[in-house]
Design a protein around this motif. Structure first.
Motif, PDB file in Angstrom:
ATOM      1  N   GLN A   1     -21.659 -24.095  13.876  1.00 62.48           N
ATOM      2  CA  GLN A   1     -20.505 -22.913  13.832  1.00 62.48           C
ATOM      3  C   GLN A   1     -20.857 -21.694  14.720  1.00 62.48           C
ATOM      4  O   GLN A   1     -21.949 -21.297  14.952  1.00 62.48           O
ATOM      5  CB  GLN A   1     -20.358 -22.258  12.418  1.00 62.48           C
ATOM      6  CG  GLN A   1     -21.104 -21.175  12.049  1.00 62.48           C
ATOM      7  CD  GLN A   1     -22.402 -21.325  11.971  1.00 62.48           C
ATOM      8  OE1 GLN A   1     -22.982 -22.384  11.781  1.00 62.48           O
ATOM      9  NE2 GLN A   1     -23.333 -20.153  12.119  1.00 62.48           N
TER      10      GLN A   1
ATOM     11  N   THR B   1     -15.036 -20.458   6.570  1.00 63.91           N
ATOM     12  CA  THR B   1     -15.471 -21.391   7.990  1.00 63.91           C
ATOM     13  C   THR B   1     -14.364 -22.331   8.235  1.00 63.91           C
ATOM     14  O   THR B   1     -13.620 -22.959   7.021  1.00 63.91           O
ATOM     15  CB  THR B   1     -16.720 -22.097   7.126  1.00 63.91           C
ATOM     16  OG1 THR B   1     -17.613 -21.275   6.637  1.00 63.91           O
ATOM     17  CG2 THR B   1     -17.028 -23.056   8.364  1.00 63.91           C
ATOM     18  N   LYS B   2     -13.978 -22.536   9.380  1.00 64.51           N
ATOM     19  CA  LYS B   2     -12.887 -23.130   9.818  1.00 64.51           C
ATOM     20  C   LYS B   2     -13.189 -24.296  10.843  1.00 64.51           C
ATOM     21  O   LYS B   2     -14.212 -24.030  11.438  1.00 64.51           O
ATOM     22  CB  LYS B   2     -11.770 -22.210  10.592  1.00 64.51           C
ATOM     23  CG  LYS B   2     -11.432 -21.111   9.540  1.00 64.51           C
ATOM     24  CD  LYS B   2     -10.507 -20.216  10.611  1.00 64.51           C
ATOM     25  CE  LYS B   2      -9.905 -19.039   9.575  1.00 64.51           C
ATOM     26  NZ  LYS B   2      -9.127 -18.169  10.279  1.00 64.51           N
ATOM     27  N   THR B   3     -12.267 -25.380  10.884  1.00 66.23           N
ATOM     28  CA  THR B   3     -12.432 -26.322  11.821  1.00 66.23           C
ATOM     29  C   THR B   3     -11.835 -25.867  12.983  1.00 66.23           C
ATOM     30  O   THR B   3     -10.510 -25.736  13.276  1.00 66.23           O
ATOM     31  CB  THR B   3     -11.962 -27.834  11.500  1.00 66.23           C
ATOM     32  OG1 THR B   3     -12.511 -28.185  10.165  1.00 66.23           O
ATOM     33  CG2 THR B   3     -12.085 -28.855  12.330  1.00 66.23           C
ATOM     34  N   GLU B   4     -12.509 -25.514  14.065  1.00 64.17           N
ATOM     35  CA  GLU B   4     -12.216 -24.689  15.179  1.00 64.17           C
ATOM     36  C   GLU B   4     -12.862 -24.745  16.510  1.00 64.17           C
ATOM     37  O   GLU B   4     -14.172 -24.306  16.311  1.00 64.17           O
ATOM     38  CB  GLU B   4     -11.798 -23.244  14.845  1.00 64.17           C
ATOM     39  CG  GLU B   4     -11.137 -22.610  16.033  1.00 64.17           C
ATOM     40  CD  GLU B   4     -10.829 -21.129  15.524  1.00 64.17           C
ATOM     41  OE1 GLU B   4      -9.938 -20.342  16.025  1.00 64.17           O
ATOM     42  OE2 GLU B   4     -11.460 -20.709  14.649  1.00 64.17           O
ATOM     43  N   LYS B   5     -12.613 -25.449  17.583  1.00 67.55           N
ATOM     44  CA  LYS B   5     -13.365 -25.548  18.591  1.00 67.55           C
ATOM     45  C   LYS B   5     -13.525 -24.133  19.204  1.00 67.55           C
ATOM     46  O   LYS B   5     -12.410 -23.502  19.767  1.00 67.55           O
ATOM     47  CB  LYS B   5     -13.244 -26.710  19.552  1.00 67.55           C
ATOM     48  CG  LYS B   5     -13.248 -28.108  18.813  1.00 67.55           C
ATOM     49  CD  LYS B   5     -12.877 -29.136  19.958  1.00 67.55           C
ATOM     50  CE  LYS B   5     -13.120 -30.710  19.111  1.00 67.55           C
ATOM     51  NZ  LYS B   5     -12.816 -31.829  20.090  1.00 67.55           N
TER      52      LYS B   5
ATOM     53  N   GLU C   1     -17.902 -26.823  17.144  1.00 71.87           N
ATOM     54  CA  GLU C   1     -16.718 -27.289  16.436  1.00 71.87           C
ATOM     55  C   GLU C   1     -16.161 -26.686  15.252  1.00 71.87           C
ATOM     56  O   GLU C   1     -15.077 -26.803  14.860  1.00 71.87           O
ATOM     57  CB  GLU C   1     -17.234 -28.736  15.718  1.00 71.87           C
ATOM     58  CG  GLU C   1     -18.145 -29.629  16.648  1.00 71.87           C
ATOM     59  CD  GLU C   1     -18.694 -30.895  16.018  1.00 71.87           C
ATOM     60  OE1 GLU C   1     -17.871 -31.628  15.440  1.00 71.87           O
ATOM     61  OE2 GLU C   1     -19.771 -30.926  16.107  1.00 71.87           O
ATOM     62  N   PHE C   2     -16.970 -25.745  14.976  1.00 70.37           N
ATOM     63  CA  PHE C   2     -16.426 -24.700  13.780  1.00 70.37           C
ATOM     64  C   PHE C   2     -16.688 -23.367  14.052  1.00 70.37           C
ATOM     65  O   PHE C   2     -17.412 -22.834  14.874  1.00 70.37           O
ATOM     66  CB  PHE C   2     -17.046 -24.851  12.470  1.00 70.37           C
ATOM     67  CG  PHE C   2     -17.110 -26.659  11.959  1.00 70.37           C
ATOM     68  CD1 PHE C   2     -15.998 -26.944  11.248  1.00 70.37           C
ATOM     69  CD2 PHE C   2     -18.005 -27.500  12.560  1.00 70.37           C
ATOM     70  CE1 PHE C   2     -16.158 -28.482  11.062  1.00 70.37           C
ATOM     71  CE2 PHE C   2     -18.261 -28.638  12.193  1.00 70.37           C
ATOM     72  CZ  PHE C   2     -16.883 -29.304  11.436  1.00 70.37           C
TER      73      PHE C   2
ATOM     74  N   SER D   1     -15.861 -27.253   1.639  1.00 69.55           N
ATOM     75  CA  SER D   1     -16.558 -28.178   1.928  1.00 69.55           C
ATOM     76  C   SER D   1     -18.211 -28.085   1.407  1.00 69.55           C
ATOM     77  O   SER D   1     -18.624 -27.091   1.337  1.00 69.55           O
ATOM     78  CB  SER D   1     -16.592 -28.549   3.581  1.00 69.55           C
ATOM     79  OG  SER D   1     -17.372 -29.390   3.915  1.00 69.55           O
TER      80      SER D   1
ATOM     81  N   GLY E   1     -20.494 -30.327   7.958  1.00 64.49           N
ATOM     82  CA  GLY E   1     -19.759 -29.238   8.395  1.00 64.49           C
ATOM     83  C   GLY E   1     -18.334 -29.364   7.582  1.00 64.49           C
ATOM     84  O   GLY E   1     -18.159 -30.461   6.612  1.00 64.49           O
ATOM     85  N   GLY E   2     -17.312 -28.566   7.869  1.00 59.36           N
ATOM     86  CA  GLY E   2     -16.057 -28.775   7.250  1.00 59.36           C
ATOM     87  C   GLY E   2     -15.535 -27.286   6.843  1.00 59.36           C
ATOM     88  O   GLY E   2     -16.108 -26.309   7.468  1.00 59.36           O
ATOM     89  N   GLU E   3     -14.354 -27.098   6.243  1.00 61.30           N
ATOM     90  CA  GLU E   3     -13.858 -25.768   5.763  1.00 61.30           C
ATOM     91  C   GLU E   3     -14.239 -25.419   4.640  1.00 61.30           C
ATOM     92  O   GLU E   3     -14.177 -26.284   3.605  1.00 61.30           O
ATOM     93  CB  GLU E   3     -12.156 -26.076   6.215  1.00 61.30           C
ATOM     94  CG  GLU E   3     -11.792 -26.383   7.645  1.00 61.30           C
ATOM     95  CD  GLU E   3     -10.453 -26.088   7.898  1.00 61.30           C
ATOM     96  OE1 GLU E   3      -9.613 -25.863   6.839  1.00 61.30           O
ATOM     97  OE2 GLU E   3     -10.180 -25.763   9.056  1.00 61.30           O
TER      98      GLU E   3
END
Length: 444
Positions: free
Chosen positions: A258, A276-280, A298-299, A326, A428-430
């Motif tokens: 992250q 925590t977000k899924t965000e490139k 990626e997060f 997650s 990982g994850g949100e």
């Protein structure tokens, strides 16, 4: 440590019950402290001490057990009544009132008194005959026997004594079968009994002061309920805190998935939430040998430090928290200072389990002593806290002690940190780490 059975059987209180207990404890302490300083308790303690004293008890025993017949008042009154009933004494006073005695005594002082010895003169004078007959009477003999006698003097003294107000008061007291109820001692005991039934006194006497040891011994020095909308409005800053201003405070690490977003993933409005977000994205990462390098992530998540909020040593650090989303994300509430160690994990969520412990320097090597906590759902609200005293570090979840160690007792100021992160070993994850409030207490 598995808390399942402790939670199931109530040894680990629910957060709702724990909060109720804290509120009740605070209310009880405030009441206890108020009663402790009250005039009511001062009076109660003074009366208790007085009633329990040897002098008081000895006096009470005398007042309640002494028989009237054993008193001086009884002896004087009994003697006086006996003498008052004596027929000779009563006759003496009747004779004293008799006019004949007065005439005789007056005649005795005159020159003609010698005629009473002249039988012829007495025979020829009715008046002398009357006085001569009185002189020979039993009344006059009684008068001569008692006049100026010891028994009459005793009677007169007793008569004077028993008719004084002071004697009457004492005699009435000792002759009263319920005399004790008229005493100051009785009134003192009654007042003490009345105070002993007072709800505040009953409450105070029943309280185990050890219940209040934390409240009475610790002073709150920091309390943040995050009742503001922006991070800069509080005492927290995004990123890590370093001694050197030249080091980037907002960065991630090479072994993480992250990127820390410099506060963009932090929400505030009555609670602190790190999302925590899924965000490139591309962001700085710390490389062990190359320093800061740019890395693709990626997060996104965040880290915040409370150096400006509170940095101190020893005391108690507490936060009400929960972790949702997650299980491929880690979250941590930790304490750190100007160096890498000591580093105290007040609570660390490793996705599927919780962990408490401390990293410390042992002869140049970093050691970690810790405890893994299972059996509770991290998505539920719990209070996580560590007490740091002169003898140990002690961790609690709600009311339950879950770990303690004396392996290291830090002696430098530490400050709180919150962050969510994804090690490169996790998927990982949100997710979200929510902090309802943070408190710090110092020993008074």
């Amino acid at each position: 440590m598995n808390l399942f059975w402790k939670r199931l059987f109530g040894k680990l209180q629910s957060t709702e019950r724990y909060e109720e207990e804290k509120k009740r404890l605070l209310a009880d302490f405030n009441r206890y402290a108020s009663v402790r300083e009250s005039e009511l308790l001062k009076e109660y303690n003074a009366l208790t001490e007085r009633v329990k004293s040897a002098d008081f008890q000895a006096n009470k025993k005398s007042l309640t057990s002494r028989k009237y017949k054993d008193t001086e008042e009884y002896r004087d009154m009994h003697k006086f009544e006996k003498l008052s009933a004596d027929t000779d004494i009563r006759r003496f006073y009747e004779i004293e009132k008799n006019g004949t005695l007065a005439e005789y005594l007056a005649f005795k002082q005159k020159p003609d008194f010698a005629k009473l010895s002249d039988a012829k003169a007495v025979k020829e004078s009715p008046e002398l005959t009357r006085l001569k007959n009185f002189e020979k009477s039993d009344d006059y003999k009684l008068y001569l026997r008692l006049n100026d006698s010891y028994v009459l003097k005793e009677y007169e003294e007793l008569k004077k004594k028993v008719n004084t107000d002071d004697f009457k008061k004492r005699n009435d007291f000792w002759s009263n079968p319920k005399r004790y109820e008229t005493t100051e001692e009785y009134r003192t005991e009654q007042r003490l009994a009345e105070l002993a039934k007072n709800p505040d006194i009953i409450f105070f006497n029943k309280c185990n002061y050890k219940r209040f040891s934390f409240i009475d011994n610790f002073q709150e020095v920091f309390d943040d309920h995050f009742s503001y909308a922006k991070l800069r409005d509080g005492s927290w800053k995004p990123g890590f805190h370093y001694i050197s201003d030249q080091l980037k405070s907002v960065h991630s690490f090479l072994n993480e998935r992250q990127a820390n977003a410099g506060g963009k993933n932090v929400q505030l409005n009555g609670a602190l939430v790190i999302n925590t977000k899924t965000e490139k994205t591309q962001a700085p990462a710390w490389h062990p040998s190359r320093g800061f390098v740019m890395k693709d992530y990626e997060f996104t998540s965040d880290v915040i430090n409370g150096y400006d909020a509170i940095h101190t040593n020893k005391g108690l650090f507490r936060a009400k928290m929960r972790f949702t989303g997650s299980t491929g994300v880690c979250h941590a509430f930790w304490l750190v200072g100007d160096h890498k160690v000591p580093h105290i994990n007040v609570i660390k969520n490793n996705g599927g389990s919780l962990e408490v412990g401390v990293y410390y320097n042992a002869n140049g090597n970093v050691q970690y002593t810790h405890e893994v906590i299972k059996g509770i759902n991290p998505a539920n609200w719990y209070y996580y806290e560590v007490e740091w005293n002169d003898n140990a570090l002690v961790w609690y979840i709600n009311n339950l002690e879950v770990f303690r160690t004396s392996a290291v007792i830090p002696n430098e100021d530490l400050f709180p940190m919150f962050n969510s992160f994804i090690p490169d070993t996790m998927k990982g994850g949100e997710a979200a780490m929510e902090v309802d409030h943070v408190q710090v207490f110092k020993l008074k």
